[in-house]
Design a protein around this motif. Structure first.
Motif, short mmCIF file in Angstrom:
data_model
loop_
_atom_site.label_atom_id
_atom_site.label_comp_id
_atom_site.label_asym_id
_atom_site.label_seq_id
_atom_site.Cartn_x
_atom_site.Cartn_y
_atom_site.Cartn_z
N ARG A 124 0.77 -1.02 0.12
CA ARG A 124 -0.07 -0.01 0.17
C ARG A 124 1.10 1.36 0.10
O ARG A 124 1.79 1.39 0.79
N MET A 125 0.67 2.09 -1.03
CA MET A 125 1.37 3.30 -1.11
C MET A 125 0.46 4.54 -1.01
O MET A 125 -0.65 4.38 -1.67
N VAL A 126 0.70 5.57 -0.43
CA VAL A 126 0.03 6.81 -0.28
C VAL A 126 0.58 7.88 -1.14
O VAL A 126 2.04 8.10 -1.35
N VAL A 127 -0.17 8.39 -2.30
CA VAL A 127 0.33 9.31 -3.27
C VAL A 127 -0.29 10.76 -2.84
O VAL A 127 -1.63 10.72 -2.94
N GLY A 128 0.34 11.78 -2.71
CA GLY A 128 -0.27 13.06 -2.44
C GLY A 128 -0.13 13.86 -3.89
O GLY A 128 1.15 13.75 -4.08
N VAL A 129 -1.06 14.69 -4.14
CA VAL A 129 -0.87 15.44 -5.34
C VAL A 129 -1.12 16.97 -4.90
O VAL A 129 -2.39 17.34 -4.32
N THR A 130 -0.19 17.85 -5.19
CA THR A 130 -0.24 19.15 -4.89
C THR A 130 -0.64 19.93 -5.86
O THR A 130 -0.61 19.67 -7.20
N GLY A 131 -0.69 21.53 -5.69
CA GLY A 131 -1.03 22.37 -6.83
C GLY A 131 -0.05 22.78 -7.78
O GLY A 131 -0.05 23.61 -8.51
N ALA A 132 1.33 22.16 -7.60
CA ALA A 132 2.56 22.54 -8.36
C ALA A 132 2.25 22.08 -9.78
O ALA A 132 1.79 21.01 -9.93
N SER A 133 2.65 22.74 -10.90
CA SER A 133 2.71 21.93 -12.27
C SER A 133 3.34 21.03 -12.27
O SER A 133 4.46 20.67 -11.67
N GLY A 134 2.99 19.96 -13.14
CA GLY A 134 3.53 18.58 -13.11
C GLY A 134 2.69 17.57 -12.93
O GLY A 134 3.19 16.45 -12.34
N SER A 135 1.52 17.70 -13.01
CA SER A 135 0.31 16.48 -12.65
C SER A 135 0.69 15.39 -13.36
O SER A 135 0.22 14.26 -13.28
N VAL A 136 1.40 15.44 -14.64
CA VAL A 136 1.68 14.31 -15.32
C VAL A 136 2.63 13.40 -14.75
O VAL A 136 2.25 12.13 -14.93
N TYR A 137 3.42 13.75 -13.86
CA TYR A 137 3.99 12.79 -13.14
C TYR A 137 3.26 12.02 -11.91
O TYR A 137 3.57 10.86 -11.78
N ALA A 138 2.14 12.81 -11.58
CA ALA A 138 1.27 12.05 -10.39
C ALA A 138 0.70 11.13 -11.19
O ALA A 138 0.49 9.57 -10.81
N TYR A 139 -0.02 11.44 -12.35
CA TYR A 139 -0.94 10.57 -13.31
C TYR A 139 0.02 9.33 -13.76
O TYR A 139 -0.41 8.25 -13.61
N SER A 140 1.19 9.45 -14.09
CA SER A 140 2.03 8.48 -14.54
C SER A 140 2.35 7.44 -13.20
O SER A 140 2.34 5.97 -13.33
N LEU A 141 2.57 8.09 -12.06
CA LEU A 141 2.93 7.34 -11.08
C LEU A 141 1.74 6.39 -10.59
O LEU A 141 1.88 5.25 -10.10
N VAL A 183 4.59 9.28 -1.41
CA VAL A 183 5.14 10.21 -2.40
C VAL A 183 4.32 11.38 -2.43
O VAL A 183 3.38 11.22 -2.78
N VAL A 184 4.87 12.61 -2.59
CA VAL A 184 3.98 13.83 -2.81
C VAL A 184 4.65 14.22 -3.92
O VAL A 184 5.91 14.56 -4.21
N ILE A 185 3.78 14.22 -5.26
CA ILE A 185 4.41 14.38 -6.51
C ILE A 185 3.12 14.92 -7.28
O ILE A 185 2.16 14.31 -7.37
N PRO A 186 3.10 16.31 -7.71
CA PRO A 186 4.26 17.06 -7.80
C PRO A 186 4.07 18.02 -6.33
O PRO A 186 2.79 17.78 -5.87
N CYS A 187 5.19 18.17 -5.99
CA CYS A 187 5.13 19.00 -4.63
C CYS A 187 5.09 20.28 -4.64
O CYS A 187 6.28 20.83 -5.07
N SER A 188 4.20 21.12 -4.37
CA SER A 188 4.45 22.71 -4.19
C SER A 188 5.34 23.15 -3.05
O SER A 188 5.38 22.34 -2.30
N MET A 189 5.85 24.20 -3.34
CA MET A 189 6.74 24.66 -2.17
C MET A 189 6.06 25.22 -1.07
O MET A 189 6.38 25.14 0.30
N ASN A 190 4.66 25.48 -1.17
CA ASN A 190 3.91 25.75 -0.14
C ASN A 190 3.68 24.27 1.06
O ASN A 190 3.88 24.33 2.01
N THR A 191 3.29 23.44 0.28
CA THR A 191 3.18 22.11 0.93
C THR A 191 4.45 21.71 1.46
O THR A 191 4.71 21.25 2.58
N LEU A 192 5.40 21.85 0.57
CA LEU A 192 6.91 21.62 1.22
C LEU A 192 7.15 22.05 2.40
O LEU A 192 7.70 21.64 3.20
N GLY A 193 7.22 23.36 2.32
CA GLY A 193 7.32 24.16 3.60
C GLY A 193 6.26 23.68 4.85
O GLY A 193 7.01 23.92 6.17
N SER A 194 5.05 23.70 4.39
CA SER A 194 4.23 22.90 5.72
C SER A 194 4.67 21.76 6.03
O SER A 194 4.76 21.61 7.43
#
Length: 190
Positions: A4-21, A82-93
């Motif tokens: 079981r893997m958790v995948v977080g998707v944030t508002g940074a551009s690059g959603s295609v990475y999340a989609y592929s993962l 995995v947090v993909i893509p990770c916005s800087m806002n989420t990364l900072g939090s």
């Protein structure tokens, strides 16, 4: 044993990475728990042309405001996040130890339970605050893997570049895959 893997998707551009993962993990028979921030949902829909919860039917999506979710507890077993893509806002939090949303709480649980946490920042360039936040997360045990594809595998299309980044994420998690051709030193074996 359930994988079981958790995948977080944030508002940074690059959603295609999340989609592929997401699609790759499901194809490898992983159970995937998805969490998207509100801006992650909007950016994913804009960049991928579909709602995030339509990316892969077998992903179990959980509401980011549901802190009663099993993902908010260390007693709920996962193999990492995995947090993909990770916005800087989420990364900072995450770097500050915030847990006021499910995505942030799941990341804190992943770190405290010493499970793999892979963070894929997509924005650039980085300022000193962002670099210090990455360092703080790395010191806490996260792997920081910027979405910076290699070119030694001679990509021919965008999918090849995306697969290189997603493959490197899977490498960090110890998950076998064939998403890209590994470097072998070049030469006749190439």
């Amino acid at each position: 044993m359930t994988k079981r893997m958790v995948v977080g998707v944030t508002g940074a551009s690059g959603s295609v990475y999340a989609y592929s993962l997401l699609r790759t993990l499901v194809s490898l028979d992983w159970l995937v728990e998805g969490i998207a921030t509100p801006m992650g949902e909007r950016v994913f829909a804009y960049e991928c042309g579909m709602p995030v919860d339509h990316a892969e039917a077998k992903v179990h999506w959980q509401a980011n405001d549901d802190l009663f979710s099993p993902l908010a507890s260390g007693s709920f077993r996962t193999d990492g996040m995995v947090v993909i893509p990770c916005s800087m806002n989420t990364l900072g939090s995450m770097a500050q130890g915030s847990g006021d949303s499910l995505l942030l709480r799941a990341a804190q649980v992943t770190l405290k339970e010493r499970r793999p946490l892979v963070v894929v920042p997509r924005e650039m360039p980085y300022n000193i605050i962002q670099l210090e936040n990455m360092l703080r997360l790395a010191r806490a045990g996260a792997a920081i893997l910027p979405a910076s594809p290699g070119f030694y595998h001679r990509p021919e299309k965008i999918e090849d570049l995306v697969n290189h980044v997603v493959g490197r994420v899977l490498d960090q998690l110890g998950i076998e895959h064939t998403l890209y051709r590994r470097w072998n030193g070049g030469g006749p074996r190439d």
